[in-house]
Design an enzyme around this catalytic site. Structure first.
Site, PDB file in Angstrom:
ATOM      1  N   CYS A 114      15.513 -18.796   6.505  1.00 59.34           N
ATOM      2  CA  CYS A 114      15.547 -20.149   5.955  1.00 59.34           C
ATOM      3  C   CYS A 114      16.901 -20.484   5.353  1.00 59.34           C
ATOM      4  CB  CYS A 114      14.464 -20.322   4.894  1.00 59.34           C
ATOM      5  SG  CYS A 114      14.722 -19.332   3.402  1.00 59.34           S
ATOM      6  N   ARG A 255       0.235   5.958  -9.487  1.00 58.09           N
ATOM      7  CA  ARG A 255      -0.813   6.896  -9.118  1.00 58.09           C
ATOM      8  C   ARG A 255      -1.333   7.586 -10.373  1.00 58.09           C
ATOM      9  NH1 ARG A 255       0.744   4.727  -4.965  1.00 58.09           N
ATOM     10  NH2 ARG A 255       1.034   5.675  -2.898  1.00 58.09           N
ATOM     11  N   ASP A 257      -1.213  10.719 -10.865  1.00 59.45           N
ATOM     12  CA  ASP A 257      -0.347  11.835 -11.230  1.00 59.45           C
ATOM     13  C   ASP A 257       1.118  11.458 -11.373  1.00 59.45           C
ATOM     14  OD1 ASP A 257       0.030  11.314  -8.553  1.00 59.45           O
ATOM     15  OD2 ASP A 257       0.240  13.423  -7.984  1.00 59.45           O
TER      16      ASP A 257
END
Length: 285
Positions: A114, A255, A257
């Site tokens: 664009c 996440r 972890d």
């Protein structure tokens, strides 16, 4: 409200250790239908969405694109009676028709190539809302739990496996609202639209999204004044740049972890510490 799920006959292929099998089965799938949004009778955009929460979607999209800032800016929103489906909504703005802002021209009526560079898009956001300066702190332990809490609220995903979700959560992890849609952007718009319609200040909430961190998601968070955005997947370079410049703390790869802080780490507290993190998160390589 239209149906959110449907049934289809599909063929499932299974690969075993010594054979490949195929069987026909009936599966539940998410419904995807177009929603045309008109402003003053003129078509603004068409988005593919999961039917339901349409008014929240409209409010959130207009907010994130800079066409409204407050609930009172939108006078009327109604389904059009001149159509056979509930797939067209016409809105009337309180101060009448207005030209589209630069960000809306990019995302609503233009396509790839664009001609607007990434920096122009970021400048358009900061010109509209300034730079966020929320001092709200969020513990890393809270952030790591949010994807699971969002997943627990995905009822349509449980049935179909085919929807994204977005949710607002307090800084201590309580669920404020969760919405689903076939499009991640629509899910965010529904959540932010809910906040606008209900007069809820989302500035101190965390916006958790079940998708990658794209520029458009950061744009929507910044336009709604949300200071912390957390996504389960990867960020784009432009999303990180936008988060840095607009003052949004962007979390990626969220996440149980681990998580990755892409911008403004000072809003995140590590376990056992009252001092915010510091560092050059988001700096170019």
């Amino acid at each position: 409200m239209g149906r959110r799920t449907d049934r289809r006959r599909l063929v499932q292929v299974t690969f075993g250790a010594d054979r490949v099998s195929a069987r026909e089965r009936s599966e539940t799938v998410a419904v995807e239908e177009p929603l045309e949004i008109r402003v003053g009778g003129e078509s603004l955009t068409v988005t593919m969405r999961l039917p339901g929460d349409d008014m929240e979607l409209v409010h959130g999209l207009l907010l994130s694109e800079g066409l409204i800032r407050h609930r009172e800016d939108l006078m009327v929103a109604r389904y059009c009676a001149d159509t056979d489906t509930m797939n067209v909504i016409d809105v009337t703005l309180a101060d009448g028709p207005r030209p589209l802002p630069v960000s809306a021209q990019r995302s609503l009526v233009m396509h790839g190539g664009c001609g607007l560079c990434g920096k122009a898009n970021i400048d358009a956001i900061t010109a509209s809302v300034g730079v966020l300066n929320s001092e709200r702190r969020v513990e890393a332990e809270v952030l790591r739990a949010l994807p699971g809490r969002l997943r627990a609220g995905q009822q349509t995903f449980d049935r179909t496996g085919g929807t994204h979700a977005a949710g607002l959560f307090t800084a201590t992890g309580e669920t404020v609202v969760i919405r689903e849609d076939v499009g991640r952007h629509n899910a965010v718009d529904k959540v932010l639209g809910w906040a606008l319609v209900n007069g809820h200040d989302a500035a101190n909430d965390v916006l958790q999204v079940s998708s990658r961190a794209s520029f458009e998601i950061v744009q929507k968070a910044a336009m709604a004044g949300v200071g912390v955005l957390s996504c389960v997947s990867a960020p784009s370079a432009l999303a990180i740049d936008a988060a840095i410049d607009t003052g949004v703390t962007l979390i990626a790869f969220s996440r149980e972890d681990r998580l990755t802080i892409c911008s403004h780490p000072d809003r995140v507290l590590l376990p056992g510490s009252r001092e915010p993190l510091h560092g050059a998160a988001g700096a170019g390589a």
